[in-house]
Scaffold this motif. Structure first.
Motif, PDB file in Angstrom:
ATOM      1  N   GLU A   1      -4.089  20.804  -0.296  1.00 34.72           N
ATOM      2  CA  GLU A   1      -5.204  21.732  -0.158  1.00 34.72           C
ATOM      3  C   GLU A   1      -4.700  23.128   0.235  1.00 34.72           C
ATOM      4  O   GLU A   1      -5.231  24.137  -0.225  1.00 34.72           O
ATOM      5  CB  GLU A   1      -6.210  21.217   0.877  1.00 34.72           C
TER       6      GLU A   1
ATOM      7  N   PHE B   1      -6.688  37.512  -5.712  1.00 33.10           N
ATOM      8  CA  PHE B   1      -7.832  38.036  -4.973  1.00 33.10           C
ATOM      9  C   PHE B   1      -8.033  39.526  -5.221  1.00 33.10           C
ATOM     10  O   PHE B   1      -9.167  39.992  -5.360  1.00 33.10           O
ATOM     11  CB  PHE B   1      -7.670  37.745  -3.481  1.00 33.10           C
TER      12      PHE B   1
ATOM     13  N   TRP C   1      -5.116  31.600  -5.071  1.00 32.70           N
ATOM     14  CA  TRP C   1      -6.311  32.384  -4.743  1.00 32.70           C
ATOM     15  C   TRP C   1      -5.903  33.723  -4.145  1.00 32.70           C
ATOM     16  O   TRP C   1      -6.452  34.763  -4.506  1.00 32.70           O
ATOM     17  CB  TRP C   1      -7.171  31.598  -3.743  1.00 32.70           C
ATOM     18  N   ALA C   2      -4.932  33.709  -3.244  1.00 33.11           N
ATOM     19  CA  ALA C   2      -4.485  34.947  -2.612  1.00 33.11           C
ATOM     20  C   ALA C   2      -3.826  35.880  -3.621  1.00 33.11           C
ATOM     21  O   ALA C   2      -3.944  37.105  -3.522  1.00 33.11           O
ATOM     22  CB  ALA C   2      -3.524  34.639  -1.472  1.00 33.11           C
TER      23      ALA C   2
ATOM     24  N   PHE D   1      -3.561  25.290  -2.633  1.00 33.69           N
ATOM     25  CA  PHE D   1      -4.604  25.983  -3.397  1.00 33.69           C
ATOM     26  C   PHE D   1      -4.876  27.386  -2.868  1.00 33.69           C
ATOM     27  O   PHE D   1      -5.473  28.211  -3.568  1.00 33.69           O
ATOM     28  CB  PHE D   1      -5.900  25.182  -3.398  1.00 33.69           C
ATOM     29  N   LEU D   2      -4.471  27.672  -1.648  1.00 33.15           N
ATOM     30  CA  LEU D   2      -4.699  29.003  -1.082  1.00 33.15           C
ATOM     31  C   LEU D   2      -3.801  30.062  -1.730  1.00 33.15           C
ATOM     32  O   LEU D   2      -4.187  31.213  -1.831  1.00 33.15           O
ATOM     33  CB  LEU D   2      -4.467  28.983   0.431  1.00 33.15           C
TER      34      LEU D   2
ATOM     35  N   GLU E   1     -16.565  31.830  -1.316  1.00 34.98           N
ATOM     36  CA  GLU E   1     -16.169  30.534  -1.864  1.00 34.98           C
ATOM     37  C   GLU E   1     -14.953  29.970  -1.133  1.00 34.98           C
ATOM     38  O   GLU E   1     -14.890  28.775  -0.834  1.00 34.98           O
ATOM     39  CB  GLU E   1     -15.865  30.645  -3.357  1.00 34.98           C
ATOM     40  N   MET E   2     -13.984  30.827  -0.820  1.00 30.49           N
ATOM     41  CA  MET E   2     -12.809  30.362  -0.076  1.00 30.49           C
ATOM     42  C   MET E   2     -13.214  29.994   1.348  1.00 30.49           C
ATOM     43  O   MET E   2     -12.671  29.050   1.926  1.00 30.49           O
ATOM     44  CB  MET E   2     -11.708  31.418  -0.065  1.00 30.49           C
TER      45      MET E   2
ATOM     46  N   PHE F   1     -14.529  26.549   1.166  1.00 24.10           N
ATOM     47  CA  PHE F   1     -13.389  25.645   0.997  1.00 24.10           C
ATOM     48  C   PHE F   1     -12.710  25.374   2.338  1.00 24.10           C
ATOM     49  O   PHE F   1     -12.431  24.214   2.687  1.00 24.10           O
ATOM     50  CB  PHE F   1     -12.409  26.265  -0.005  1.00 24.10           C
ATOM     51  N   ILE F   2     -12.464  26.426   3.118  1.00 25.82           N
ATOM     52  CA  ILE F   2     -11.809  26.279   4.417  1.00 25.82           C
ATOM     53  C   ILE F   2     -12.703  25.499   5.382  1.00 25.82           C
ATOM     54  O   ILE F   2     -12.221  24.661   6.156  1.00 25.82           O
ATOM     55  CB  ILE F   2     -11.450  27.664   4.999  1.00 25.82           C
TER      56      ILE F   2
ATOM     57  N   ILE G   1     -15.946  35.623  -4.078  1.00 27.95           N
ATOM     58  CA  ILE G   1     -14.722  34.827  -4.044  1.00 27.95           C
ATOM     59  C   ILE G   1     -14.313  34.549  -2.597  1.00 27.95           C
ATOM     60  O   ILE G   1     -13.862  33.456  -2.268  1.00 27.95           O
ATOM     61  CB  ILE G   1     -13.593  35.529  -4.824  1.00 27.95           C
ATOM     62  N   LEU G   2     -14.491  35.545  -1.724  1.00 27.74           N
ATOM     63  CA  LEU G   2     -14.171  35.347  -0.314  1.00 27.74           C
ATOM     64  C   LEU G   2     -15.092  34.295   0.299  1.00 27.74           C
ATOM     65  O   LEU G   2     -14.649  33.443   1.080  1.00 27.74           O
ATOM     66  CB  LEU G   2     -14.285  36.669   0.442  1.00 27.74           C
TER      67      LEU G   2
END
Length: 123
Positions: free
Chosen positions: A73, A84, A80-81, A76-77, A99-100, A103-104, A96-97
């Motif tokens: 998991e 971004f 995304w980073a 997956f960061l 959504e992350m 996720f977190i 997008i922020l």
């Protein structure tokens, strides 16, 4: 079309031949002086204790699965980073922020659940 794959085929062939050649060559010219000490199992510089067929606690496997789960998991960061900034430039940054963030939060809830269940406790 096959010509495009020729370098890859040559490289794989050389790698296989080198591996097989090394094994065959070392078995032909290597010294063969077996002794009781050489044939004994070796475990981190110490004499092995107990049988290799011992049962381990399920806790070891649970911790391993949890580590793999959270490690994957966390992987997956990274992508995304990386993208971004492109989403910020496209005007999708807040979405997008968020959504992350969801996720977190889901990861954190899973971590708290596992912690409360005692799966991280060594007994």
């Amino acid at each position: 079309m096959l010509g495009a794959y020729l370098p890859i085929i040559v490289l794989v062939t050389i790698a296989i031949l080198f591996g097989l050649g090394s094994l065959i060559f070392s078995s032909l010219i290597g010294p063969k002086k077996p002794s009781e000490v050489k044939l004994a199992p070796y475990e981190c510089g110490c004499e092995p204790v107990g049988s290799a067929r011992e049962r381990f606690s399920i806790k070891f496997y649970i911790i391993a699965m949890l580590f793999i789960l959270f490690d994957i998991e966390a992987v997956f960061l990274y992508p995304w980073a990386v993208v971004f900034k492109k989403f910020i430039a496209a005007g999708l940054g807040p979405f997008i922020l968020a959504e992350m963030g969801v996720f977190i939060v889901i990861l954190f809830v899973g971590y708290i659940y596992v912690w409360k269940k005692g799966a991280l406790e060594w007994e």
